[in-house]
Design a protein around this motif. Sequence first.
Motif, short mmCIF file in Angstrom:
data_model
loop_
_atom_site.label_atom_id
_atom_site.label_comp_id
_atom_site.label_asym_id
_atom_site.label_seq_id
_atom_site.Cartn_x
_atom_site.Cartn_y
_atom_site.Cartn_z
N TYR A 1 1.87 7.05 0.92
CA TYR A 1 0.78 6.07 0.99
C TYR A 1 0.05 6.09 -0.35
CZ TYR A 1 1.29 5.49 6.04
OH TYR A 1 1.78 5.19 7.29
N ASP B 1 -2.96 4.90 -0.92
CA ASP B 1 -4.36 5.23 -0.67
C ASP B 1 -4.50 6.75 -0.48
OD1 ASP B 1 -7.06 4.87 -0.13
OD2 ASP B 1 -6.73 4.71 2.02
N TYR C 1 -3.53 8.99 -2.70
CA TYR C 1 -2.52 9.75 -3.47
C TYR C 1 -3.17 10.61 -4.55
CZ TYR C 1 0.80 10.74 -7.19
OH TYR C 1 1.51 11.37 -8.18
N TYR D 1 8.67 7.50 0.72
CA TYR D 1 7.48 6.70 0.43
C TYR D 1 6.23 7.54 0.65
CZ TYR D 1 10.34 2.40 0.85
OH TYR D 1 11.28 1.41 0.69
N GLY E 1 0.80 -1.23 0.00
CA GLY E 1 0.00 0.00 0.00
C GLY E 1 0.83 1.27 0.00
N LEU E 2 2.08 1.18 -0.46
CA LEU E 2 2.96 2.36 -0.49
C LEU E 2 3.44 2.63 -1.91
CD1 LEU E 2 5.21 1.56 2.61
CD2 LEU E 2 3.39 3.26 2.52
N HIS F 1 5.18 -1.16 7.62
CA HIS F 1 4.48 -1.02 6.35
C HIS F 1 5.27 -1.63 5.20
CE1 HIS F 1 1.45 1.74 7.99
NE2 HIS F 1 0.81 1.50 6.87
N LYS G 1 0.45 12.06 2.34
CA LYS G 1 0.83 11.38 3.58
C LYS G 1 2.06 10.54 3.23
CE LYS G 1 -0.71 8.55 7.40
NZ LYS G 1 -1.46 7.39 7.83
N GLN G 2 3.15 10.79 3.93
CA GLN G 2 4.37 10.10 3.55
C GLN G 2 5.10 9.47 4.72
OE1 GLN G 2 7.80 12.53 2.35
NE2 GLN G 2 6.47 14.31 2.53
#
Length: 316
Positions: free
Chosen positions: A225, A227, A229, A223, A192-193, A285, A240-241
């Motif tokens: 996320y 979700d 993006y 990285y 998910g990244l 993650h 969100k990183q």
Amino acid sequence: MKALTKTEFHFDGQKSVYHGKVRDVYDINDDLIVMVATDRISAFDVVLPKGIPFKGQVLNQIAAKFLDQTADICPNWKLATPDPMVTVGLKCEGFRVEMIIRSILTGSAWRAYKEGCRELCGVKLPDGMRENERFPEPIVTPTTKADEGHDLNISKEEIIKQGIVSAEDYAIIEDWTRKLFARGQEIASKHGLILVDTKYEFGKRDGKCYLIDEIHTPDSSRYFYADGYEEKLAKGEPQKQLSKEFVRQWLIEHNFMNEPGQKMPEITDEYAKSVSDRYIELYEHITGEKFDKAAEEGDIAARIERNVKQYLASRK
């Protein structure tokens, strides 16, 4: 919570020790390297005054996993991880460049783009791009590796012209850079990244090129996320990183970019713990595994020394 910020080991056959911003590198008989990932943290080319608990373990274990998961793409320096904070590997003569590869316009590249820059390390950038937008395809933007101060952007042509890396070796390491990045993106996507950008270092031993140092860690990579993006990009919101960028942003918010007259803000225990939590979050993650904190009882340095000495003795 304990943090290891300094090491002064004396191993059998030790020729020298190099204390980097984060890693302490011990040369054993000009043949092996004992690389200790300390809990030091750096930003804007300065080491922050407080260590981050478990950061070294996170970096070391992520790098070790990715070295193992990419060994089919290219040979690498790793031989063993005798301690959660240590990798032992082959000593190579490092090339004086870092191979940076980017899939998204962000960070320092975005800062330069915003100022009007449309060429980065000899790579032309299209007009009209937004912050955090994907490039049509990943771009390789190398830097020269400086002993002190800032690494400097440099083009492939200049690297070859100056004889920093031969044309033949550059072709090999650029090809590996693209393949390693594609593998890193593939693994990140399963968790998910998005692997946004990263850097690789390479070296030579007995005439053969090797991947060296760390790979795909939050210190060497960025990285996002996956979700959310696209939605955030469409709205122009920050992504969100999971990367060290959040530490840089915190320093910027506290008026510190290591410029003359600026004072380092206080790193409280609470802030250090929050950074530690972020590093552990990234570990879990990116690996899809629970982070197993190394035992804190006793002296961390004594544990490392014992484990490394045991490993080196076993090779005799």
